[in-house]
Design an enzyme around this catalytic site. Structure first.
Site, PDB file in Angstrom:
ATOM      1  NE  ARG A 210      -0.582  10.282   9.423  1.00  0.00           N
ATOM      2  CZ  ARG A 210      -1.048  10.220   8.889  1.00  0.00           C
ATOM      3  NH1 ARG A 210      -1.960   8.996   9.278  1.00  0.00           N
ATOM      4  NH2 ARG A 210       0.025   9.507   8.582  1.00  0.00           N
ATOM      5  N   PRO A 211       1.397  16.920  10.798  1.00  0.00           N
ATOM      6  CG  PRO A 211       3.730  17.256  12.269  1.00  0.00           C
ATOM      7  CD  PRO A 211       2.567  16.692  11.673  1.00  0.00           C
ATOM      8  CB  ILE A 212       2.421  18.639   5.271  1.00  0.00           C
ATOM      9  CG1 ILE A 212       1.617  19.706   5.235  1.00  0.00           C
ATOM     10  CG2 ILE A 212       1.192  17.372   5.736  1.00  0.00           C
ATOM     11  CD1 ILE A 212       1.015  19.922   3.877  1.00  0.00           C
ATOM     12  CG  ASP A 213       6.903  21.143   9.914  1.00  0.00           C
ATOM     13  OD1 ASP A 213       6.557  19.419  10.319  1.00  0.00           O
ATOM     14  OD2 ASP A 213       8.046  20.413  10.542  1.00  0.00           O
ATOM     15  CD  GLN A 214      10.898  18.789   8.879  1.00  0.00           C
ATOM     16  OE1 GLN A 214      11.705  18.603   8.272  1.00  0.00           O
ATOM     17  NE2 GLN A 214      10.435  19.799   9.382  1.00  0.00           N
TER      18      GLN A 214
ATOM     19  CG  ASP B 206       2.986   1.847   9.642  1.00  0.00           C
ATOM     20  OD1 ASP B 206       2.412   3.184   9.755  1.00  0.00           O
ATOM     21  OD2 ASP B 206       2.545   1.477   8.014  1.00  0.00           O
TER      22      ASP B 206
ATOM     23  CB  CYS C 139      -4.938   6.652   9.729  1.00  0.00           C
ATOM     24  SG  CYS C 139      -5.238   4.826   9.857  1.00  0.00           S
TER      25      CYS C 139
ATOM     26  NE  ARG D 264      -0.847  12.780   7.053  1.00  0.00           N
ATOM     27  CZ  ARG D 264      -0.723  13.554   6.881  1.00  0.00           C
ATOM     28  NH1 ARG D 264      -2.243  14.289   7.947  1.00  0.00           N
ATOM     29  NH2 ARG D 264      -0.343  14.710   7.405  1.00  0.00           N
TER      30      ARG D 264
ATOM     31  CE  LYS E  30      -1.633   1.333   4.255  1.00  0.00           C
ATOM     32  NZ  LYS E  30      -1.564   3.327   4.024  1.00  0.00           N
ATOM     33  CG  ASN E  31       2.239   2.785   3.897  1.00  0.00           C
ATOM     34  OD1 ASN E  31       1.182   3.519   3.254  1.00  0.00           O
ATOM     35  ND2 ASN E  31       2.771   1.993   5.062  1.00  0.00           N
TER      36      ASN E  31
ATOM     37  NE  ARG F 149      -7.763   4.518   4.363  1.00  0.00           N
ATOM     38  CZ  ARG F 149      -6.422   4.664   5.469  1.00  0.00           C
ATOM     39  NH1 ARG F 149      -7.056   4.549   6.912  1.00  0.00           N
ATOM     40  NH2 ARG F 149      -4.838   4.641   5.010  1.00  0.00           N
TER      41      ARG F 149
HETATM   42  C1  EPZ Z   1       3.663   6.691   6.662  1.00  0.00           C
HETATM   43  O1  EPZ Z   1       3.343   7.818   6.986  1.00  0.00           O
HETATM   44  C2  EPZ Z   1       2.985   5.827   6.982  1.00  0.00           C
HETATM   45  N1  EPZ Z   1       1.808   6.394   5.497  1.00  0.00           N
HETATM   46  C3  EPZ Z   1       2.786   4.833   8.215  1.00  0.00           C
HETATM   47  O2  EPZ Z   1       2.172   4.280   7.372  1.00  0.00           O
HETATM   48  C4  EPZ Z   1       3.262   5.117   9.151  1.00  0.00           C
HETATM   49  O3  EPZ Z   1       2.544   5.124   9.822  1.00  0.00           O
HETATM   50  C5  EPZ Z   1       4.530   6.312   8.314  1.00  0.00           C
HETATM   51  O4  EPZ Z   1       4.426   6.476   7.264  1.00  0.00           O
HETATM   52  C6  EPZ Z   1       5.587   5.995   9.521  1.00  0.00           C
HETATM   53  O5  EPZ Z   1       6.079   4.798   9.542  1.00  0.00           O
HETATM   54  C7  EPZ Z   1       1.787   6.496   4.255  1.00  0.00           C
HETATM   55  O6  EPZ Z   1       3.448   6.178   3.475  1.00  0.00           O
HETATM   56  C8  EPZ Z   1       0.666   6.090   3.264  1.00  0.00           C
HETATM   57  P1  EPZ Z   1       5.742  10.119   8.664  1.00  0.00           P
HETATM   58  P2  EPZ Z   1       3.789   9.767   6.875  1.00  0.00           P
HETATM   59  O7  EPZ Z   1       5.984  11.551   7.863  1.00  0.00           O
HETATM   60  O8  EPZ Z   1       4.106   9.456   5.469  1.00  0.00           O
HETATM   61  C9  EPZ Z   1       6.479  13.944  11.733  1.00  0.00           C
HETATM   62  C10 EPZ Z   1      -0.687   2.582   8.037  1.00  0.00           C
HETATM   63  O9  EPZ Z   1      -0.661   2.572   8.699  1.00  0.00           O
HETATM   64  N2  EPZ Z   1       6.323  14.896  10.439  1.00  0.00           N
HETATM   65  O10 EPZ Z   1       6.925   9.340   8.397  1.00  0.00           O
HETATM   66  O11 EPZ Z   1       2.868   9.958   7.591  1.00  0.00           O
HETATM   67  C11 EPZ Z   1       5.284  12.545  12.117  1.00  0.00           C
HETATM   68  O12 EPZ Z   1       4.654  13.713  12.722  1.00  0.00           O
HETATM   69  C12 EPZ Z   1       0.236   4.018   8.105  1.00  0.00           C
HETATM   70  O13 EPZ Z   1       0.131   2.485   6.335  1.00  0.00           O
HETATM   71  C13 EPZ Z   1       6.688  16.291  11.167  1.00  0.00           C
HETATM   72  O14 EPZ Z   1       6.641  16.030  12.494  1.00  0.00           O
HETATM   73  O15 EPZ Z   1       4.110   9.826   8.052  1.00  0.00           O
HETATM   74  C14 EPZ Z   1       5.450  11.552  12.863  1.00  0.00           C
HETATM   75  O16 EPZ Z   1       5.946  11.668  14.415  1.00  0.00           O
HETATM   76  C15 EPZ Z   1      -0.290   4.998   8.973  1.00  0.00           C
HETATM   77  N3  EPZ Z   1       5.978  17.002   9.921  1.00  0.00           N
HETATM   78  C16 EPZ Z   1       6.881  11.435  12.145  1.00  0.00           C
HETATM   79  O17 EPZ Z   1       7.187  12.627  11.823  1.00  0.00           O
HETATM   80  C17 EPZ Z   1       6.106  16.411   8.718  1.00  0.00           C
HETATM   81  O18 EPZ Z   1       6.348  17.194   7.978  1.00  0.00           O
HETATM   82  C18 EPZ Z   1       6.670  10.778  11.163  1.00  0.00           C
HETATM   83  O19 EPZ Z   1       5.792  10.852  10.244  1.00  0.00           O
HETATM   84  C19 EPZ Z   1       6.038  15.098   8.009  1.00  0.00           C
HETATM   85  C20 EPZ Z   1       6.107  14.144   9.271  1.00  0.00           C
END
Ligand code: EPZ
Length: 439
Positions: free
Chosen positions: A122-126, A328, A117, A93, A22-23, A420
């Site tokens: 779940r910020p997107i600042d990065q 996950d 989920c 997402r 999926k991811n 999903r």
């Molecule tokens: C991906 O989410 C996966 N989703 C998630 O899987 C998974 O839990 C996660 O990576 C961690 O492995 C998809 O691939 C579609 P991140 P993502 O950005 O990309 C912080 C599932 O069940 N962060 O790696 O959204 C954030 O808050 C789902 O399949 C920032 O601070 O996760 C978190 O603490 C759920 N700023 C950490 O980073 C940002 O701009 C990791 O998030 C982005 C993230």
């Protein structure tokens, strides 16, 4: 209301097959917007997040044709829109990958803030940091909620030119790493992304784009280098009708979920179509609990089984970015720990709110206390069936495992979360003896 009904207490035995990840696929499908030729994507899981991606592609103007089971031919030649349809963006997402892909394609992109989920903030600042460092201008479209508080409702990106540069992420983020790749493959010059996530789906996205002609190196390490290219057409000559086919990598988390289900039911299951080294940390934790995990030499199979009738041993898990124990898999593993002998500690270091399933698991007899950043699990001899809900995708997977391992009947509602991300989960589990049905 749709639900899963499970009659627990049956050992799972036999062979089960893992679908495409999926991811990965939720990034690869948007990435097709960057291609200058049609392509065929294979091993696509039959899940609702894929349906949403395909709907977005179609609404943007792409031609999407299902050519076989799990196989789609996608041509983005006629895409001229750059706004992700709002209703679809909010459902998932990963809709934010369309921002990176559209920006890389046409220098403009607009999307509503993504759904998916609810795991806490779940910020997107990065992601924005990556886009802006490459030369895009980001506008955050804000609204006020009923309490008068301001929130970001949508993002619009614009640029005349994306220029290769050094992007240093402050947080290890899967999504931001993927989006930085998508936005930079066609940028002018060389981009380096530092402090990258290293998950298998990041390597898969890079492999797909490289197969289509991108120049990405270092995926799977902390530093990725991308030499921008003007076209992505694989080695297909201009005017040629050849279409390249790419097969999505197997789903690490689906495989891990089957491993946990085989273990929790004290079964004996051969899980096919896996990449064993993606499962190393999951296998290690299961072994600590007394579960036998065997990688079948030179085959893409892992066998998971339980010998004797001793209770599982307690262990501690701490979730971490890959190659650490995946967040996950945390809820699914908690089910096993809830029937292990003794006290296990779970530390969640990725998401602030990934313990909604605990309330549901307690209904089934689990003894779990929440702490500031995790949970303490005191194993009980057995769980009993109950009416529970799937609070999110992996929480739902955990409820299935708990239902299969429990005595008596379990009913799981809100199964749209599960659908999903798990392809044909009922049929697959029935194939290894589970008494589960969708009603
Ligand atoms: C991906 O989410 C996966 N989703 C998630 O899987 C998974 O839990 C996660 O990576 C961690 O492995 C998809 O691939 C579609 P991140 P993502 O950005 O990309 C912080 C599932 O069940 N962060 O790696 O959204 C954030 O808050 C789902 O399949 C920032 O601070 O996760 C978190 O603490 C759920 N700023 C950490 O980073 C940002 O701009 C990791 O998030 C982005 C993230």
């Amino acid at each position: 209301m749709d639900k899963f009904v499970i009659e627990g207490g049956t050992r799972l035995t036999g062979d089960i097959y893992v679908s495409g990840a999926k991811n990965s696929v939720v990034a690869i499908l948007p990435a097709t917007l960057l291609l200058d030729v049609p392509c065929i994507i294979d091993n696509v899981p039959d899940i609702s997040d894929v349906e949403i991606c395909l709907t977005i592609l179609r609404e943007l103007g792409a031609e999407v044709e299902k050519t076989g089971e799990g196989t789609y031919r996608i041509s983005c030649e006629n895409v001229s829109r750059y706004t992700v349809p709002e209703a679809q963006a909010r459902k998932m997402r990963a809709s934010y990958y369309f921002l990176g892909a559209l920006l890389g394609r046409c220098g403009r992109a607009k999307a509503a803030m993504p759904g998916g989920c609810n795991l806490g903030e779940r910020p997107i600042d990065q992601h924005l940091l990556a886009f802006e460092t490459l030369g895009a201008y980001a506008t955050l479209i804000k609204r006020r909620n009923m309490r008068g508080e301001e929130y970001v409702d949508a993002v619009e990106l614009e640029t005349d030119r994306l220029t290769g540069t050094n992007i240093s992420l402050n947080v290890v983020s899967v999504g931001a790493t993927m989006n930085a790749i998508l936005a930079s493959v066609k940028a002018d010059g060389i981009t380096t992304i530092e402090n990258c996530a290293r998950e298998p789906h990041i390597v898969d996205l890079a492999n797909f784009l490289n197969y289509m002609g991108a120049r990405i190196s270092g995926a799977g390490t902390h530093k990725i280098t991308i030499e921008g290219v003007p076209f992505l057409r694989g080695n297909v000559a201009e005017g040629s009708v050849e279409t390249r086919t790419y097969s999505v990598v197997p789903d690490q988390i689906e495989a891990g979920t089957f491993m946990a289900a085989a273990a929790a039911t004290r079964g004996d299951v051969m899980i096919h179509g896996v990449i064993p080294h993606h499962l190393k940390d999951i296998a290690d934790r299961l072994r600590e609990c007394g579960v036998r995990v065997e990688e079948i030499e030179n085959e893409d199979i892992v066998r998971v089984y339980v010998e004797g009738d001793k209770r599982f041993r307690a262990t501690n898990i701490r979730t971490e970015p890959y190659p650490g124990f995946p967040t996950d898999m945390q809820p699914q593993m908690a089910v096993l720990l809830s029937i292990a002998e003794g006290q296990s500690n779970i530390t969640e270091s990725v998401w602030e709110d990934r313990f909604k399933y605990v309330t549901e698991l307690r209904r089934m007899g689990a003894n779990i206390d929440l702490t500031r950043d995790g949970a303490i699990v005191w194993g009980v001899p057995r769980l009993h069936g109950a009416s529970v809900k799937a609070c999110d995708l992996r929480a739902g997977a955990a409820m299935i495992i708990a239902g299969l391992a429990a005595e008596g009947a379990t009913e799981i509602t809100d199964i749209y979360h599960i659908e999903r991300g798990y392809s044909h989960i009922v049929e697959k589990l029935r194939g290894i003896g589970a008494r589960i049905q969708r009603e």
